[in-house]
Design a protein around this motif. Structure first.
Motif, PDB file in Angstrom:
ATOM      1  N   ASP A  86      44.372  41.595  42.615  1.00 51.24           N
ATOM      2  CA  ASP A  86      45.743  41.400  42.142  1.00 51.24           C
ATOM      3  C   ASP A  86      45.992  42.254  40.901  1.00 51.24           C
ATOM      4  OD1 ASP A  86      44.467  40.092  40.068  1.00 51.24           O
ATOM      5  OD2 ASP A  86      45.448  38.162  40.378  1.00 51.24           O
ATOM      6  N   ASP A  88      46.312  41.562  37.760  1.00 45.57           N
ATOM      7  CA  ASP A  88      45.421  41.266  36.636  1.00 45.57           C
ATOM      8  C   ASP A  88      44.035  41.857  36.888  1.00 45.57           C
ATOM      9  OD1 ASP A  88      44.538  40.210  34.216  1.00 45.57           O
ATOM     10  OD2 ASP A  88      44.134  38.215  35.052  1.00 45.57           O
ATOM     11  N   ASP A 141      38.168  39.190  35.681  1.00 48.92           N
ATOM     12  CA  ASP A 141      39.135  38.337  36.370  1.00 48.92           C
ATOM     13  C   ASP A 141      38.500  37.547  37.515  1.00 48.92           C
ATOM     14  OD1 ASP A 141      41.723  37.282  36.693  1.00 48.92           O
ATOM     15  OD2 ASP A 141      42.192  38.699  38.282  1.00 48.92           O
ATOM     16  N   HIS A 166      39.592  32.090  34.399  1.00 48.64           N
ATOM     17  CA  HIS A 166      39.955  30.982  35.266  1.00 48.64           C
ATOM     18  C   HIS A 166      39.312  29.670  34.805  1.00 48.64           C
ATOM     19  CE1 HIS A 166      41.013  34.382  37.915  1.00 48.64           C
ATOM     20  NE2 HIS A 166      41.964  33.564  38.298  1.00 48.64           N
ATOM     21  N   CYS A 203      44.570  36.360  29.851  1.00 49.09           N
ATOM     22  CA  CYS A 203      44.326  36.637  31.270  1.00 49.09           C
ATOM     23  C   CYS A 203      43.077  37.515  31.381  1.00 49.09           C
ATOM     24  CB  CYS A 203      45.531  37.333  31.891  1.00 49.09           C
ATOM     25  SG  CYS A 203      45.768  39.022  31.286  1.00 49.09           S
ATOM     26  N   GLY A 236      48.796  43.107  33.189  1.00 50.20           N
ATOM     27  CA  GLY A 236      48.021  41.965  33.679  1.00 50.20           C
ATOM     28  C   GLY A 236      48.531  40.651  33.112  1.00 50.20           C
ATOM     29  N   ASP A 240      50.193  37.966  35.625  1.00 51.23           N
ATOM     30  CA  ASP A 240      49.362  36.800  35.929  1.00 51.23           C
ATOM     31  C   ASP A 240      50.022  35.504  35.471  1.00 51.23           C
ATOM     32  OD1 ASP A 240      46.869  36.704  37.397  1.00 51.23           O
ATOM     33  OD2 ASP A 240      46.079  35.544  35.720  1.00 51.23           O
ATOM     34  N   ASN A 295      50.311  44.871  43.228  1.00 53.57           N
ATOM     35  CA  ASN A 295      49.779  43.798  44.077  1.00 53.57           C
ATOM     36  C   ASN A 295      49.802  44.156  45.555  1.00 53.57           C
ATOM     37  OD1 ASN A 295      48.929  41.680  42.360  1.00 53.57           O
ATOM     38  ND2 ASN A 295      51.042  41.114  41.951  1.00 53.57           N
TER      39      ASN A 295
END
Length: 593
Positions: A86, A88, A141, A166, A203, A236, A240, A295
């Protein structure tokens, strides 16, 4: 579903904040509505400075992780930057790869294939990387959930550094959460409970930027040289959808300034293809134009194309890649519209319309757009939505949620039904055996505690203001609050009994409204409402029956309450004030003939 209008209420001395911070009372009210209530916080928000970025070494394991990379550079070890597909993931991969090349590292990057490998690290790929003589894996990421994959990498003799943002995976026992993290050589993720870093919401690209800062500091390079990567980190950050406060605001705001004058050939070419040259790049341009093109490569081709674009140093090649990204995104948009329309029709004609959590299995949805489709369906019904499609080995898909429902934690409660999952409170990805889909739908709905009130969309209004006060100075001051996004939403104002003197239906699909509104006795202002034509027709029909078309063609006496954001419209070198309408309703005081 018609939204509920709510006026934000805050108890603060607005006059004092306005005077001491040297801002208007309206802007002071907007900021206090976002929890920025102290004068020093207001000043810091209004005057973002790169000097306010925190020391990267405050992040747990930053010392350890950068030491491993610097030793690897010295020893000529092969480093692999393991990214994600993606925006990010692409930008964080670009930041780390570009910086390591500058430091003469023996480095390559790898971004997994969405369909064959899925999100995160893949055991087969790790084995392949080892066969290709990789000795150090640096994730970006991703990686925080890769327990088994990192165990494999370690057993093969590789060093692994995780840079990720995350949520940490956990197991729940009698209501208590026990966090489980991979056995990596270094884990750089501010969300770890024992990480002292003051800002937890970076992010992946933001953390990659901090990693490069730390490398430069250790090598005696002026850390400001790392700021060349801020434009990537800003993309990013905005794409995100992390909260645009604190460090994220600093990164995003400075990124927008850089991107508006970018020297990066790839970005420059993409901006030209999208037709957004000649003015300042705004968060909207990143989130809804540039980001989706980046993306689209990971969705319909390979995200390596986007990294290649951002790394490109040949003008012709950059133009060629930018056009390819644009065309891929166009194709993605067409696929999305088709699937969203089909799914909405299916829900409205089935028992699913009664569910508080939507779980839809549609085999022919391209798995790369499942998350976008879930987001669009969620917007329509305002309930958590999971869209599943036929994956390579089993169904897989994505979910999007509403603020009142923590999707990640609810999936944890159903983990015995899932093969693999991960994500955030507002978004998640998962894979599941087909025979468990109905069970998942039933369990999520049985566990769901959302009330009728929870699923009514709410529009929060910052302040009621008369249209007569809207001038260029006011709009300019509002624009200083940019970039807008999660955590710093675009300010919304409202006014009642606005007299509408003309209605025009515009756009290729005839779905855009242009209303001419009276500001005072002599002045008017145009107001634009996207995708609101049918809504206006419906409320006029409800009020006037079959005569509603007469009102559309000649709105004498029509008055609306509207929620709006004031902006500048630039067309053919001409500037004018304009309202962007969020919502409207017929004024209650109205007594139309």
């Amino acid at each position: 579903m018609k939204a509920e209008w709510r006026l934000r209420v805050t108890k603060c001395d607005i006059d004092k904040i306005s005077k001491e911070a040297n801002i208007s009372k309206i802007v002071a009210k907007v900021l206090t509505n976002r929890g920025i209530k102290k004068v020093d916080e207001v000043k810091k928000f209004m005057n973002t400075s790169l000097n306010d970025l925190y020391d990267p070494f405050l992040i747990k394991d930053m010392e350890k992780g950068t030491d491993i990379i610097l030793d690897a550079i010295d020893e000529g070890k092969k480093i692999v930057v393991y990214g994600d597909y993606d925006a990010d993931g692409v930008t964080s991969t670009t930041i780390l790869y570009k910086a390591l090349l500058k430091l003469d590292a023996n480095v390559k990057y790898y971004i997994p294939d969405r369909e064959s490998e899925g999100y995160g690290m893949c055991s087969d790929r790790i084995t392949t990387l080892k066969e290709e003589a990789a000795e150090v894996i640096l994730t970006c990421d991703n990686g925080i959930s890769a327990i088994e994959e990192i165990k494999l990498a370690k057993s093969l003799g590789m060093q692994v550094i995780i840079t990720d943002h995350h949520e940490l995976p956990f197991v729940e026992n009698e209501g208590e959460k026990k966090y489980v993290v991979p056995d990596a050589d270094a884990i750089i993720n501010p969300k770890q409970s024992d990480c002292p870093y003051p800002f937890k919401l970076l992010c992946g690209a933001g953390i990659a930027l901090k990693f490069v800062q730390a490398l430069y500091i250790k090598l005696g390079i002026d850390e400001k040289e790392a700021y060349e990567f801020i434009e990537f980190a800003g993309i990013g950050t905005i794409c995100d959808v992390v909260d645009l406060i604190g460090e994220n605001r600093i990164i995003a705001k400075h990124a927008l300034k850089m991107i508006s004058k970018t020297k990066n050939l790839g970005l420059k070419s993409l901006i030209e293809v999208l037709g957004i040259t000649g003015g300042e790049i705004k968060s909207y341009n990143i989130g809804f134009m540039i980001g989706p093109c980046i993306n689209a490569t990971g969705r319909l081709d390979t995200a390596a194309l986007s990294v290649e674009l951002l790394m490109c140093e040949d003008k012709e090649k950059a133009e060629e890649l930018a056009k390819k990204l644009y065309e891929l995104n166009k194709r993605r948009q067409e696929m999305t519209i088709k699937n969203v329309e089909e799914i909405i029709e299916y829900i409205e004609t089935s028992e699913l319309k009664n569910d508080r959590v939507l779980v839809i299995y549609k085999q022919d949805v391209h798995e790369s757009i499942a998350g976008i489709v879930a987001g669009k369906v969620r917007e329509k019904f305002n309930v958590p939505t999971i869209i599943l499609t036929k994956g390579k080995n089993m169904p897989k898909g994505s979910g999007r949620s509403i603020e009142e429902y923590n999707l990640f934690e609810e999936l944890v409660k159903c983990k015995e039904l899932l093969d693999k999952f991960g994500g955030h409170p507002m978004a998640a990805g998962l894979s599941i055996k087909e025979e468990n889909i109905l069970k998942l739908r039933q369990k999520l709905n049985e566990n769901c505690k959302l009330t009728e009130n929870d699923i009514i969309p709410k529009i929060k209004i910052d302040k009621r203001i008369p249209l007569s006060i809207i001038d260029y100075i006011f709009i300019d001051e509002l624009e200083k609050l940019e970039p807008f996004g999660k955590g710093n939403s675009s300010p919304l104002f409202a006014e009642k009994n606005i007299e509408i003197i003309n209605i025009k239906i515009m756009g290729k699909n005839q779905n855009t409204l242009k209303l001419t509104c009276k500001m005072n006795k002599k002045d008017t202002i145009d107001a634009i409402a996207f995708n609101k034509v049918e809504e206006l027709k419906e409320i006029l029909k409800e009020k006037h029956g079959e005569n509603y078309m007469k009102i559309l063609n000649n709105p004498i006496g029509l008055k609306l309450d509207i929620i709006f954001y004031p902006s500048i419209n630039e067309y053919n070198g001409h500037k004018s004030k304009q309202l962007k309408i969020k919502d409207f309703r017929i004024s209650k005081e109205l007594n139309n003939k």
